[in-house]
Every structure is written in C-alpha cells, then in structure tokens.
Scaffold this motif. Structure first.
Motif, mmCIF file in Angstrom:
data_model
loop_
_atom_site.group_PDB
_atom_site.id
_atom_site.type_symbol
_atom_site.label_atom_id
_atom_site.label_comp_id
_atom_site.label_asym_id
_atom_site.label_seq_id
_atom_site.Cartn_x
_atom_site.Cartn_y
_atom_site.Cartn_z
ATOM 1 N N ALA A 1 12.657 12.959 8.010
ATOM 2 C CA ALA A 1 13.929 13.248 7.363
ATOM 3 C C ALA A 1 14.088 12.345 6.160
ATOM 4 O O ALA A 1 13.540 11.235 6.137
ATOM 5 N N ARG A 2 14.807 12.827 5.150
ATOM 6 C CA ARG A 2 15.123 11.979 4.000
ATOM 7 C C ARG A 2 16.537 12.269 3.541
ATOM 8 O O ARG A 2 17.156 13.244 3.953
ATOM 9 N N VAL A 3 16.998 11.416 2.657
ATOM 10 C CA VAL A 3 18.393 11.501 2.251
ATOM 11 C C VAL A 3 18.514 12.083 0.852
ATOM 12 O O VAL A 3 17.672 11.846 0.001
ATOM 13 N N VAL A 4 19.561 12.875 0.647
ATOM 14 C CA VAL A 4 19.941 13.296 -0.705
ATOM 15 C C VAL A 4 21.255 12.590 -1.005
ATOM 16 O O VAL A 4 22.222 12.723 -0.248
ATOM 17 N N ARG A 5 21.284 11.812 -2.081
ATOM 18 C CA ARG A 5 22.524 11.125 -2.425
ATOM 19 C C ARG A 5 23.391 12.046 -3.263
ATOM 20 O O ARG A 5 22.899 12.652 -4.218
ATOM 21 N N THR A 6 24.662 12.137 -2.913
ATOM 22 C CA THR A 6 25.577 12.924 -3.729
ATOM 23 C C THR A 6 26.822 12.075 -3.964
ATOM 24 O O THR A 6 27.028 11.052 -3.307
ATOM 25 N N HIS A 7 27.657 12.539 -4.890
ATOM 26 C CA HIS A 7 28.893 11.800 -5.161
ATOM 27 C C HIS A 7 29.818 11.783 -3.959
ATOM 28 O O HIS A 7 30.693 10.942 -3.859
ATOM 29 N N ARG A 8 29.626 12.721 -3.047
ATOM 30 C CA ARG A 8 30.505 12.754 -1.883
ATOM 31 C C ARG A 8 29.857 12.142 -0.650
ATOM 32 O O ARG A 8 30.363 12.274 0.452
ATOM 33 N N GLY A 9 28.726 11.482 -0.804
ATOM 34 C CA GLY A 9 28.080 10.827 0.327
ATOM 35 C C GLY A 9 26.675 11.372 0.543
ATOM 36 O O GLY A 9 26.260 12.323 -0.126
ATOM 37 N N ASP A 10 25.974 10.763 1.481
ATOM 38 C CA ASP A 10 24.590 11.141 1.700
ATOM 39 C C ASP A 10 24.464 12.383 2.575
ATOM 40 O O ASP A 10 25.248 12.577 3.515
ATOM 41 N N GLN B 1 0.807 -1.222 0.000
ATOM 42 C CA GLN B 1 0.000 0.000 0.000
ATOM 43 C C GLN B 1 0.836 1.266 0.000
ATOM 44 O O GLN B 1 0.314 2.367 0.073
ATOM 45 N N GLY B 2 2.150 1.097 -0.049
ATOM 46 C CA GLY B 2 3.003 2.288 -0.146
ATOM 47 C C GLY B 2 3.035 3.135 1.108
ATOM 48 O O GLY B 2 3.427 4.292 1.074
ATOM 49 N N LYS B 3 2.630 2.575 2.273
ATOM 50 C CA LYS B 3 2.671 3.361 3.512
ATOM 51 C C LYS B 3 4.105 3.823 3.813
ATOM 52 O O LYS B 3 5.054 3.070 3.613
ATOM 53 N N ASP B 4 4.233 5.064 4.291
ATOM 54 C CA ASP B 4 5.536 5.597 4.696
ATOM 55 C C ASP B 4 6.610 5.467 3.613
ATOM 56 O O ASP B 4 7.794 5.280 3.928
ATOM 57 N N ALA B 5 6.218 5.591 2.341
ATOM 58 C CA ALA B 5 7.190 5.405 1.258
ATOM 59 C C ALA B 5 8.392 6.328 1.418
ATOM 60 O O ALA B 5 9.522 5.972 1.076
ATOM 61 N N HIS B 6 8.147 7.508 2.013
ATOM 62 C CA HIS B 6 9.248 8.475 2.189
ATOM 63 C C HIS B 6 10.367 7.937 3.058
ATOM 64 O O HIS B 6 11.493 8.405 2.995
ATOM 65 N N GLU B 7 10.065 6.940 3.925
ATOM 66 C CA GLU B 7 11.105 6.416 4.814
ATOM 67 C C GLU B 7 12.191 5.679 4.035
ATOM 68 O O GLU B 7 13.307 5.531 4.509
ATOM 69 N N PHE B 8 11.853 5.165 2.891
ATOM 70 C CA PHE B 8 12.768 4.225 2.249
ATOM 71 C C PHE B 8 13.561 4.809 1.081
ATOM 72 O O PHE B 8 14.702 4.441 0.872
ATOM 73 N N ALA B 9 12.964 5.707 0.316
ATOM 74 C CA ALA B 9 13.654 6.213 -0.872
ATOM 75 C C ALA B 9 14.307 7.555 -0.574
ATOM 76 O O ALA B 9 13.775 8.351 0.181
ATOM 77 N N ASP C 1 23.861 29.394 -5.221
ATOM 78 C CA ASP C 1 22.875 28.863 -6.158
ATOM 79 C C ASP C 1 22.147 27.726 -5.478
ATOM 80 O O ASP C 1 22.760 26.932 -4.770
ATOM 81 N N PHE C 2 20.849 27.638 -5.713
ATOM 82 C CA PHE C 2 20.077 26.586 -5.078
ATOM 83 C C PHE C 2 19.466 25.642 -6.112
ATOM 84 O O PHE C 2 19.147 26.047 -7.219
ATOM 85 N N ILE C 3 19.307 24.394 -5.717
ATOM 86 C CA ILE C 3 18.701 23.395 -6.594
ATOM 87 C C ILE C 3 17.457 22.833 -5.909
ATOM 88 O O ILE C 3 17.483 22.536 -4.709
ATOM 89 N N ASP C 4 16.395 22.711 -6.668
ATOM 90 C CA ASP C 4 15.124 22.202 -6.158
ATOM 91 C C ASP C 4 15.238 20.681 -5.977
ATOM 92 O O ASP C 4 15.575 19.959 -6.901
ATOM 93 N N ILE C 5 14.973 20.192 -4.752
ATOM 94 C CA ILE C 5 15.046 18.737 -4.567
ATOM 95 C C ILE C 5 13.685 18.118 -4.283
ATOM 96 O O ILE C 5 13.576 16.912 -4.102
ATOM 97 N N GLY C 6 12.648 18.921 -4.210
ATOM 98 C CA GLY C 6 11.334 18.315 -4.017
ATOM 99 C C GLY C 6 10.401 19.224 -3.260
ATOM 100 O O GLY C 6 10.769 20.343 -2.886
ATOM 101 N N SER C 7 9.200 18.730 -3.036
ATOM 102 C CA SER C 7 8.188 19.502 -2.328
ATOM 103 C C SER C 7 8.379 19.289 -0.837
ATOM 104 O O SER C 7 8.827 18.236 -0.396
ATOM 105 N N ILE C 8 8.000 20.287 -0.048
ATOM 106 C CA ILE C 8 8.077 20.156 1.405
ATOM 107 C C ILE C 8 7.215 18.983 1.873
ATOM 108 O O ILE C 8 7.502 18.320 2.858
ATOM 109 N N ASN C 9 6.164 18.688 1.094
ATOM 110 C CA ASN C 9 5.290 17.574 1.488
ATOM 111 C C ASN C 9 5.922 16.208 1.251
ATOM 112 O O ASN C 9 5.382 15.188 1.663
ATOM 113 N N ASP C 10 7.052 16.179 0.563
ATOM 114 C CA ASP C 10 7.746 14.901 0.385
ATOM 115 C C ASP C 10 8.397 14.429 1.683
ATOM 116 O O ASP C 10 8.821 13.277 1.792
#
Ligand code: SRM
Ligand SMILES: Cc1cc2nc3c(=O)[nH]c(=O)nc-3n(C[C@H](O)[C@H](O)[C@H](O)COP(=O)(O)OP(=O)(O)OC[C@H]3O[C@@H](n4cnc5c(N)ncnc54)[C@H](O)[C@@H]3O)c2cc1C
Ligand code: SF4
Ligand code: FES
Lengths: 816, 112
Positions: B18-27, A797-805, B3-12
């Motif tokens: 928290a989420r990760v941004v992968r870069t060539h120099r690490g996360d 169901q894609g719950k909490d998908a943000h946690e993984f990607a 300079d800034f780069i758009d990485i997504g919506s705040i709702n993401d």
C-alpha cells in the motif's frame, strides 16, 4: 444477383461464421476469404497438443481445401488486406489487388503483445499465437541441451512452458506477479499449480521483472532481470497478453475503442461492415475465449441472412487446461463485504477448492486438482441458485450431498512413516503408531512407552492426532489452543509440520496444513513467517507483508503516525562522535523529542515516515545501525560499568555485554529478547528480570533465564554457572537458539520455560555439551543471513523505497 | 462521468502493499491486493484507526496497525464488532497504470 461478401481473417471466428451462414443458405453470398496466415481455419486452441506432440497439425485443421471448394469460397491465404475504402466499398490486398464487396466482415483476431524491452526484435524472440510460433518451439526440442525462457505466467505462457518441457527443453517461466495465473486463480491454487510445474522440471520465477533481452549476433542469448539475474536461453517466448487487431478498421474510420465497436447484431459503425471475434468490443467487453465468439458467429450469420438476432455476452467459466494440470475457475472470486468463503483442502491429494458465497448464492469458484464438480458449481453460479439448504456439504459436490465431512487429521495421516514427530527423542511416526498398536491409548501411555512427548512436549499435538488417526473414535483429543480461526492446528503443530514437511512459503504452508481461509489473517501470517524465518535461514524469502508495520519499516510507529528511531549502542556504550551525529540528525530532521530509553540508548521520537531513510543515512555515516527497538528479536544488552571502573566489579561486564550484543544483534525470535550483564550481585544492570541475565562473580558467570518485568513480573532462575566468557557466550547463544526453535510465536522465554520445564532446558544446554555446541552453531549459521543492518539496506541500497514515499502528492500542486 | 488522474504504475506498489496519496484534504491509502485489485481509502478514521496503509493485508481486508481494527478494502467498512467506516474513492488499473478519481484528489470538492 448474389452479393459479394469479403471476409478478412480466416481464424476460428470466421470459420464458425461461415459454417452457420452456409447451413442456412449455401448460395446467399459469393464469399472471398483473406488470411494473412498461409492457410485456412484450424483449431488454434489445439496448438498446445501439437506443441506437446499429442497431435499432428493435420488433425486440428477444421476447414480443408475441399470444404472451401464445396461451398465455392475463393481463398486468398497468405494475403493480407492492407486497406478498406468504405466509399468505394473495396478492399486492397498486400499484392496491390483491389476487390469490391457488398458486405465485409472483419475477423482479424488479435495480436500478441510484445513488451518493448531492449532486444525484443532479436531473432529467437517469439510470441505464442500461430503454427509458425509452435513450429519454432518444436524445432528447439530437437536441439540438444536447449534452453528457453517464457515471459508470462498466464494460460498461454504455461502451455508453452509445459509443451517445451515435454520436448526436453530446459524451461524457465518468468512472471511479474506474485503467483501464476493471478487473474483466474487465487494464491492457494496458484501455489499448487506452481508446484505441479516445478515437479515437471520447469523453473518458475514469480515477482520477477524483466529488464532486457540480451543477444549475440542478432540472436537472443539471455534474459536479464531487474535484480541482475541472467537467464540464458536459445528461444524466448513472450506470452504476456493480446491486443485486439483494430488498426485496419481504425484506419478505415470505423468506430473503435479497445476493439472494433459492434452492436448486438455484430454490425460496426458502417452498416455494410460487420465484425466478430477477438478484434471486437461489444458493450465495453473484449473477448479472449472461443465460447462467446461462437455465439457471435451464430448472430453474424443471422444478421447476414436478414434475420433478427442479438448477441448477449454470457458469463463464462474457464475450464483451463494447462497440460497435465487440473484447473477450474468461474465467476468472481474477489473478497468483498458480505462475501464468505467455503474452502476445502486435501493436502495429501493436492486438492484445493474454494467457493465464494454471497446472499446464499455462489458467485465464484476456484478449483485445483479435482475439477470434476466444476460444471455443477458453474451451473449454480449461472442459475443464481439458492444454496442455503445444502450449504454444509456444498463443497463436496453433487455426489456428496449429506456425505462425510472432511477429516481434520488428514495432514497427519498423510505424513510418511519415517517422519520424525518427536525431535527431542528422535521418535518417528511409525514408532509412535507401533506404540499405540501395542496398547498405548493415552498421551501418557505413549510418553511412557515410546518416550515421544516426554521432553519439551511441543510434539504432543501431533502425537494426539496420531492417536486419533490410529484409534479412530476410541481417542478423544484434549482441547488444544489453535493459532487463530484460520486453522485447527496449534502453534506447536504448525512449527513441527513446517519442519517435517519442509514448508518454505506462506501459500505452501497454508495449503499443506489445510488452512481454512484463503490467505490467513494478521494473526497467523506473522507467526507462519517467523516459523519459516527460524526454520530456513538463507533459503526462506522473508515476507515483509506478513510483518507488523514496525518490523516492516524498521522503526516504531507512534500514535500520531510518525516513527521513533533508536540506534543500537552495544552494551550501552556510546562516543562523543555518535552523540554529535545523533544531535545533528535531531536538528536536521526537526525531531521533537530526544529521550534516553529504559534500554540504555537514545530514542529520537516523532520522525516523519518519509524522512526515515535519510535520517538512517546520516546515523549510518557515523557508524550507527538499527537498534531493532521494534523487533520480535534481539533488543538491548544492558550492562553496568563493571570491573573496568567499579570498585566492586568482579569481571568486565560491559565488555561481555558488548560481545554478546555483537554476536546476537539482528536475530529474530518468537518475541523480543532482552539481556543484561551486571558486574557483581549488586546487579546495577537489573539482570535478574531479563530474558537472559548474567551476574558476574569472582569464580565466573551466573547465567540466569526467564525473567520478566513487563506485563508479568518474574525473577530469573539460574541456568548454570560457567567459568569463562567463551562459555558464557556459548550458553547464551545456545539458550537463545533453543527458544527460537521451540517457542510459540509471541511467547517470551518465561512462558515457554513454564511449558517445557527448566529441567528440560538445562538438559539441552547445560548437560548435553554436544547439543549446546550444535545449538550455538545453528545460531551462528542463521546469523550469517540475518545480521544485516536493515537501515543501511534501506538508506543506501534503496530497499523497499515504496514503503517510505507517497506514490503521489497533490498538496504540492497549487490549489485552484 | 468520473474523471481519472494517473498516479503511477501498478509496479510502484508491490503485491499486498500500500502507498499514500497526499491531498489537501488528507492522505488517501492506495492498496494493491494479492489478486492485483486496487483500492483507495482514507488513511485515517480520525481518533479510531489508521494509518491504514501501514496495516497487514489479508484477502481484500486490512488490519489497522494501531488497534487491530479490520477494514474491508472495497467498502471501507470496519468488520466484526467494531463500528465505523472510512471513505472510499474510485480507482482502477488500466494498462498497468493506476488511475484515481479526480475529485478524490482535487483540493476543493468533498469526497463522494
Ligand atoms: C522506548 C521504550 C521506553 C523508554 O522510553 O524507555 C519502550 C517503548 C515501548 N515499549 Fe517497552 N520500551 C522500553 C523498554 C521497556 C522495558 C525496560 C527494559 O527493557 O529494561 C520493559 C520491561 C522489561 C521487559 O520487557 O520485560 C518494556 C516492556 C514492554 C512491554 C511488555 C512486554 C511483556 O512481555 O510483558 C511491551 C508490550 C509488548 O512488547 O507486547 C512494550 C512495548 C513497547 C512499545 C514498542 C509499544 C508499541 O508497541 O508501540 C513502545 C514503543 C513506544 C514508542 O512509541 O516508540 N514494552 N519496555 C524502551 C525502549 C528500550 C530500548 O532501548 O529498546
Ligand atoms: C495456444 C492457444 C491456446 C488457446 N487455448 C484456448 C482455450 O483453451 N480455450 C479458449 O476458449 N480459447 C483459447 N485460445 C483463444 C482462441 O484461440 C481465440 O479466442 C480464437 O482463436 C479467436 O478467434 P478469432 O477468429 O477472433 O482470431 P484468430 O483465430 O486469431 O484469427 C484471426 C486471423 O486473421 C488473420 N488476419 C489478421 N489481420 C489480417 C489482415 N489484415 N488480412 C488478412 N488476415 C488477417 C490472422 O492471420 C488470423 O489467422 C487459445 C489461443 C492460443 C493461441
Ligand atoms: S553491578 Fe556491581 S559491578 Fe556493576 S556497577 Fe553495580 S556494583 Fe558495580
Ligand atoms: S519434540 Fe517431542 S518432547 Fe520435544
């Protein structure tokens, strides 16, 4: 010759600017005033009292027809300016007329932002900005059983909601963020505000995403949320923010950014055109409150009079008035390095105050419920006053310098008399207080006289507090172990109060229990979350963000940041198909290590976080679910081969283990809970060192509890011997439930039993058959809500998908 | 100027998530706090702490999931008795979009 001044927009900014201009020299300019609204200046801020019925529109008009006449202002109300020709120095009105100016003021204010949701142009979708919007809401109040939805839990949205509710409309506020007015209030104050609104009969939905506005015959009918909820409504008010109204200026080629660029003199990039109010941008700032706009009005009048003046954007406090709620916020209240909080809560009065201190100065303040000292604090912020001298009593305000400190027992004192304090013995607060007044002056006396605290003992903290409250200094509370530095309460107190006060969210619990920090820490958040998961199955919204990562992503984190995946194998039984699926998954996802665990199942170690949902999907297809090897909850039920195969086996130990695991999987508990079932006293499943072990004997089942084989090594004690499998399962579930309801977070059963006594546990689940049944029933009821395979929810169901990607991946972009 | 780069919506990123941004120099871990502030920090303090995006957030701090170190999200500084600092990067939220400093995610240039 008098110069011609044209003003576009007769809002609050223009009104104030004219007053200052005429004060200095009534005849300096020949003024023509355009306004798109069919009226002159009124006090827009007071639309809310008009909405709620406290004021009539006439009472909020600031500039009457007589006033304009007195100063010779030519009014063109209901006329919109559609073009500015800077070369010819003329403006064109929407009826085609062209007028010349020497000086022009643009005071077009701002436009309410309308989210372009499907259906936003339906009839009955309005903003909250002017008299027309207000009147639309007032007329809705005259329709019987009318319903309204307000999108936006900021100041304006809440004003609209409060006004509509006072007019008898059934209102729901839909807010995208986790708490109301998140820009002005922190979570705790947001919680109190929500509570006050709910008390007024308003429904509040936070963290809610709007998806579509549904209509019928061109008229709004309902709001559809992301999660599928439909909120029926006859009117939908969108109060999600404003945008400076810059189009006219931008079309004329003036410099604009978010607003119309002005310098300190309020002059735009054209020396003959000035601007002020919500439409301007000054040094990167835009404006949404009248205080700075009134300062701009003073400056613009001076500039027009040829005098020197400069606008400076001062810090503003927002003394917010959501109808009937007392709020105050000023300065910067974000946490940061080197900043400290002073927090005061009075749960009984619903008061919350917080000061943010940096370098011995107050940099921010948030208050709810009692804002009397707001201006004093605001003064200290503005003047950057050193507060080190009065730090200890600062939070009590100017009147209390040197005053009495907060009574830490306020929460207990405020409990109603009939609150049950001792659940074991059914003793209320009033009964305990009566016992104290009858001469019971120590914990032991109270236990002897009232029986409160004489059983499991978990209410003793509260009994102690009652002794303190009743006897004052005459009673000295024994030191108690508090949850963490965020509170003065013990785990037992917190558990009891969550139930007694029906606390159902973390911000609510922190407010009502007088938490000393704004939003807790990694120690208390998981504990509070567990206590509410246990107390309110089905109604509490589990807060994943308050769980340790393993429980949040349903796998065990490894030292290298990868995860391990342990599928459940009920009773240690597997099949060739399951094994093949595990082998296939291990191949497909390059799992470096496959290990048989000490809990009779298989561990796939070293899985990448982003692969978790996919590997779960594959395992799920083969019928496997999460083994919860990460949970403070039910882990494994180990079994031996038992009577089905073993020559010594007395009962079907494997079958019983499977039945118990089937009944118990998914349950959360204060700590992990492990079981084992052995077919005879040779005990091949090692049942005598588990939290609960069963040894099968010829005459039935011995149920053993309180073993340990981890940090401590402890042999189980016999709880009871029963004759049938059904009884064995019922006793096991009842015991687990008693532990789940009573133990402090992170105590394994053996620690909890050491505290409450094995005899007491026996009374509850062995002697009192009715209680045993009730406990087992509560367990099964709770399982209805928690027996959901978390892997399937995430994989399918894609719950909490943000946690993984990852949110973005720049390694896939080729390096230059 | 950055300079800034758009990485997504705040709702993401959910609140307190928290989420990760992968870069060539690490996360890089990108946090969104309960009060809707955004921060960008290195995911690991090598050999000591991380992955920080997996921690529990409270106020403008995060508790490391491995050894319970607490880091200030704004400065990247370890709190209390622990000593250490993870790099932080310019990040902001505008009109609902999260923008991160371009140098933070570029393959070649070192972090500021
Ligand atoms: C996988 C497994 C080891 C194995 O390969 O066999 C294991 C692995 C871990 N155990 Fe264990 N324990 C495993 C069986 C045991 C056992 C044996 C048993 O259950 O029969 C014990 C002793 C029995 C007991 O619990 O009383 C055991 C006592 C512990 C303890 C000490 C608990 C205590 O109360 O004293 C911890 C630490 C804790 O939970 O706080 C722990 C914690 C851990 C953690 C979760 C450590 C952590 O927090 O990261 C390990 C995860 C490793 C990883 O990277 O995945 N593990 N652990 C076993 C999983 C069983 C399963 O199928 O679910
Ligand atoms: C319900 C409500 C409650 C509020 N409460 C508070 C509060 O408690 N405290 C506080 O400080 N602030 C409050 N505000 C904000 C405050 O009202 C505004 O900051 C202030 O009114 C801005 O003044 P302004 O003159 O810049 O814009 P406005 O008052 O919006 O005036 C702009 C006028 O220009 C007209 N116009 C626009 N374009 C054209 C055109 N092309 N031709 C002709 N006319 C045009 C518009 O019709 C409008 O009448 C509140 C606002 C609302 C709506
Ligand atoms: S515990 Fe008893 S029944 Fe079970 S396998 Fe061992 S010897 Fe056989
Ligand atoms: S609740 Fe009072 S003794 Fe158990």
């Amino acid at each position: 010759m008098t110069q011609k001044l044209i003003i576009i927009g007769a809002g609050m900014a223009a009104g104030r600017a004219l007053e200052h201009l005429f004060e200095a020299n009534p005849d300096a300019y020949d003024v023509t005033l355009f306004n798109a609204e069919p009226r002159g200046t009124y006090n827009r801020i007071m639309l809310s009292p008009v909405l709620s019925g406290d004021k009539a529109f006439d009472e909020i008009v600031t500039h009457t027809a007589e006033w304009y006449e007195e100063y010779g202002v030519t009014t063109r109300f209901g006329e919109k300016v559609v073009n500015i020709d800077r070369v010819a120095q003329t403006v064109t009105s929407d009826n085609g007329e062209v007028l010349a100016y020497d000086k022009l003021i643009i005071a077009t204010g701002s436009n309410p932002f309308i989210i372009p949701l499907p259906g936003h142009d339906l009839d009955g979708v309005i903003a909250y900005r002017d008299l027309e919007d207000t009147n639309a809401m007032i007329s809705l109040g005259e329709v019987p059983n009318a319903k309204a939805v307000v999108i936006g839990g900021g100041l304006l949205g809440l004003e609209a909601a409060a006004g509509l509710a006072l007019r008898g409309v059934d209102v729901t506020v839909v807010h995208i963020m986790g708490h109301l007015m998140e820009r002005q209030l922190d979570e705790a104050a947001g919680y109190l505000l929500r509570k006050a609104l709910v008390d007024k009969g308003i429904t509040v939905k936070c963290s809610a995403n709007s998806k579509e506005i549904l209509g019928e015959n061109g008229k709004v009918k309902a709001l559809l949320l992301d999660d599928g909820t439909e909120l029926p409504c006859d009117l939908l008010v969108m109060a999600v923010g404003i945008r400076p109204s810059v189009a006219l200026a931008a079309d004329a080629g003036l410099a604009t950014g978010r607003g119309i660029h002005v310098d300190d003199q309020m002059v735009t990039s054209d020396e003959n055109i000035l601007s002020l109010g919500e439409c301007v941008e000054h040094n990167g700032d835009i404006f949404g409150l009248v205080a700075p706009i009134y300062d701009q009005a003073k400056v613009i009048a001076k500039t027009l009079a040829g005098e020197a003046a400069a606008f400076v954007n001062k810090e503003v406090a927002t003394k917010l008035k959501v109808t009937g709620c007392d709020l105050f916020s000023a300065g910067d209240f974000a946490e940061a390095e080197g900043r400290e909080d002073i927090v005061y809560r009075d749960p009984a009065r619903g008061v919350y105050k917080r000061l943010v201190i940096e370098d011995n100065r107050i940099v921010g303040a948030v208050m709810y419920g009692d804002t009397a000292d707001g201006n004093w604090f605001f003064g200290l912020i503005k003047d950057r006053e050193d507060i080190s001298e009065m730090r200890d009593t600062l939070i009590f305000g100017p009147a209390f310098q040197g005053g009495s400190p907060l009574d830490p027992m306020a929460a207990v004192a405020a409990l109603p008399d009939d609150t049950e304090i001792c659940g074991c013995n059914g003793i209320s607060k009033a009964q305990i207080v009566a016992a104290i007044n009858d001469g019971a002056h120590t914990l032991d006396d109270v236990k002897a006289i009232s029986k409160a605290g004489s059983s499991c003992g978990s209410c003793l903290g509260l009994v102690g507090d009652l002794l303190g409250v009743t006897l004052g200094d005459g009673f000295k509370m024994p030191e108690k172990e508090v949850v963490c530095k965020c509170t003065d309460l013990s785990h037992d107190d917190v558990r009891k109060l969550i139930v007694a006060k029906e606390l159902k969210s973390i911000p609510q619990a922190m407010q009502e229990l007088d938490w000393k920090t704004t939003c807790g820490c990694h120690v208390c958040r998981p504990a509070l979350n567990y206590y509410m998961v246990a107390a309110w199955p089905g109604t509490y919204d589990d807060d994943g963000k308050s769980r340790f990562i393993n429980e949040r992503v349903h796998a065990n984190i490894q030292k290298d940041g990868t995860y391990s995946v342990v599928p459940r194998m009920l009773g240690g039984i597997t099949t060739p198909d399951e094994l093949r699926a595990i082998a296939d998954a291990a191949d497909k996802f390059d799992v470096p290590t496959v290990k048989v665990t000490g809990g009779q199942r298989i561990d796939l170690l070293g899985v990448k976080k982003e692969d978790l949902p996919a590997i779960w999907y594959d395992l799920g297809k083969a019928g496997m679910m999460s083994g919860q090897a990460y949970a403070k909850g039910l882990r494994t039920v180990k079994t031996c081969v038992g009577s089905e195969h073993c020559r010594f086996g007395t009962q079907d130990s494997t079958g019983l283990g499977i039945k118990i695991e089937d009944a118990m999987w998914g349950a959360w508990s204060p700590h992990k809970f492990k079981l084992a079932v052995s077919g005879c006293p040779r005990n091949c499943a090692e049942a005598t060192c588990k939290d609960l072990g069963i040894i099968c004997v010829d005459s039935g089942y011995q149920i053993l509890v309180g073993g340990a084989a981890g940090l401590d090594l402890r042999e189980t004690d016999l709880l009871v011997q029963v004759e049938t499998e059904e009884e064995a399962i019922e006793v096991s579930c009842a015991f687990y439930q008693l532990y789940r309801e009573g133990a402090q977070y992170l105590h394994r059963p053996y620690k909890w039993i050491a505290k409450v006594g094995l005899d007491w546990v026996k009374e509850q689940v062995v002697d009192d058959l009715e209680n045993r049944k009730a406990l087992a029933e509560r367990f099964h009821y709770s399982q209805k809500f928690y027996q959901i395979d978390p892997w399937a929810e995430r994989a399918k169901q894609g719950k909490d998908a943000h946690e993984f990607a990852p949110i973005a991946d720049f390694t896939k972009v080729a390096a230059e | 100027m950055t300079d800034f780069i758009d990485i997504g919506s705040i709702n993401d990123i959910p609140l307190r998530g928290a989420r990760v941004v992968r870069t060539h120099r690490g996360d890089i871990a990108v946090f969104r706090t309960a009060t809707n502030n955004v921060y960008a920090l290195d995911e690991y303090l090598p050999g000591k702490a991380g992955p920080l995006s997996n921690g529990i957030q409270h106020d403008e701090k995060v508790t490391d999931p491995m050894y319970n170190w607490v880091f200030d999200l704004a400065t990247g500084e370890a709190q209390g008795a622990d000593e250490g600092k993870v790099a932080t990067y310019d990040i902001k939220c505008e009109d609902g979009r999260i923008l991160i400093s371009a140098t933070a995610v570029s393959p070649s240039v070192a972090a500021e």
